[in-house]
Design a protein around this motif. Structure first.
Motif, PDB file in Angstrom:
ATOM      1  N   GLU A  24       0.825  -1.208   0.000  1.00 16.88           N
ATOM      2  CA  GLU A  24       0.000   0.000   0.000  1.00 16.88           C
ATOM      3  C   GLU A  24       0.861   1.261   0.000  1.00 16.88           C
ATOM      4  N   LYS A  25       1.923   1.245   0.776  1.00 15.10           N
ATOM      5  CA  LYS A  25       2.829   2.397   0.840  1.00 15.10           C
ATOM      6  C   LYS A  25       3.509   2.616  -0.512  1.00 15.10           C
ATOM      7  N   ASP A  26       3.955   1.551  -1.153  1.00 16.99           N
ATOM      8  CA  ASP A  26       4.603   1.666  -2.468  1.00 16.99           C
ATOM      9  C   ASP A  26       3.632   2.205  -3.513  1.00 16.99           C
ATOM     10  N   LEU A  27       2.397   1.710  -3.505  1.00 17.64           N
ATOM     11  CA  LEU A  27       1.398   2.166  -4.469  1.00 17.64           C
ATOM     12  C   LEU A  27       1.094   3.647  -4.273  1.00 17.64           C
ATOM     13  N   ALA A  28       1.035   4.086  -3.025  1.00 13.48           N
ATOM     14  CA  ALA A  28       0.787   5.498  -2.738  1.00 13.48           C
ATOM     15  C   ALA A  28       1.932   6.352  -3.282  1.00 13.48           C
ATOM     16  N   THR A  29       3.156   5.878  -3.158  1.00 18.53           N
ATOM     17  CA  THR A  29       4.322   6.605  -3.669  1.00 18.53           C
ATOM     18  C   THR A  29       4.263   6.728  -5.192  1.00 18.53           C
TER      19      THR A  29
END
Length: 291
Positions: free
Chosen positions: A165-170
């Protein structure tokens, strides 16, 4: 089954023989033969001596084999009984092992179902990640161990989901027009650095294409201006002079052949390939223009 003690009692056997007597006789005879010189007359006696010694050697070895065979009788009987016990012991071992293996297989299958249920429960709250993080991408065989708790499995799966989720947000925060291609790359590798690198590469290719298009437009503009200037500088044709006014024969002019050729190609390629083609032609000093 109660403990079983396997007891063996072995009594050392003895073998009697006149070893010292025979050894002493042979040693004395050997010393005598060492100082003996054989002649034609003593040859027959020497042959008899050799034959006698060979007979003695055979007798000694025959006795050895006979005694060995006799001594092996109790061991052979002991070995036969041990093999019989081996078979009796193997029967419960094989039966118990089969039951344990069946139990372990059933336990692992049940554990796999539990892991799948935990994953479904956690991923249901994070559906946006599901297509990027199927269970098989993060499955850990350690979760099948009986010592691994349900809580530990849930925490491990949740950690993976939060990371994605953090990577996708980035990726989405970059607001790149190549976001779709970046997400496709991330779905394959689950590596943020690789994804960003791929998106940057697409951006660089686009900028190179735009740059080449501008350069091409500028070349066309310059060529058009030169063409117009050349048309304005055309000198009017001089009036014709009668041939009879010339006293000297007119010399024929031979137009030199050009050193270069102009060749037209029809190329089918995407914008990025066109940029690469034109870059290669520039490298080789080839002049070109887009038609």
């Amino acid at each position: 089954m109660q403990d079983i003690n396997f007891l063996v009692e072995q009594k050392s056997g003895t073998i009697g023989m006149n070893f010292d007597e025979v050894k002493a006789t042979l040693s004395n005879g050997l010393e005598e033969y060492r100082h003996m010189t054989f002649t034609e007359d003593s040859k027959t006696e020497a042959k008899k001596t050799v034959a006698s010694l060979r007979k003695l050697k055979k007798t000694v070895n025959d006795k050895k084999n006979e005694v060995k065979k006799s001594f092996m009788v109790p061991y052979t009987d002991f070995e036969t009984k041990v093999k019989e016990l081996d078979k009796l012991i193997d029967e419960p071992i094989n039966f118990i092992n089969a039951q344990v293996e069946t139990f372990e297989r059933n336990r692992v299958e049940e554990r796999k179902r539990l892991i799948s249920e935990i994953y479904d429960e956690v991923i249901a709250e994070n559906e946006a990640v599901a297509e990027y993080l199927p269970l098989q991408r993060i499955y850990d065989s350690k979760w099948e161990n009986a010592t691994t708790t349900k809580k530990a499995i849930k925490e491990a799966i949740t950690e993976h989901i939060e990371h994605v989720e953090k990577d996708l947000a980035t990726i989405r925060a970059m607001e790149s027009e190549f976001e779709d291609k970046g997400l496709e790359k991330y779905k394959i590798t689950l590596e943020l650095s690789d994804t960003i690198g791929s998106m940057n590469q697409y951006q660089e290719q686009k900028e190179e294409i735009i740059k080449c298009q501008k350069e091409d437009e500028e070349r066309k503009r310059v060529e058009e201006e030169r063409k117009k200037e050349a048309e304005q500088l055309i000198v009017p044709t001089a009036p014709e002079v009668p041939n009879e006014l010339f006293t000297q024969e007119k010399e024929e002019f031979v137009k030199p052949k050009p050193c270069t050729d102009t060749i037209r190609y029809e190329v089918t390629a995407d914008p990025f390939q066109v940029v690469q083609l034109e870059s290669a032609m520039r490298e080789y000093g080839i002049e070109f223009r887009r038609v």
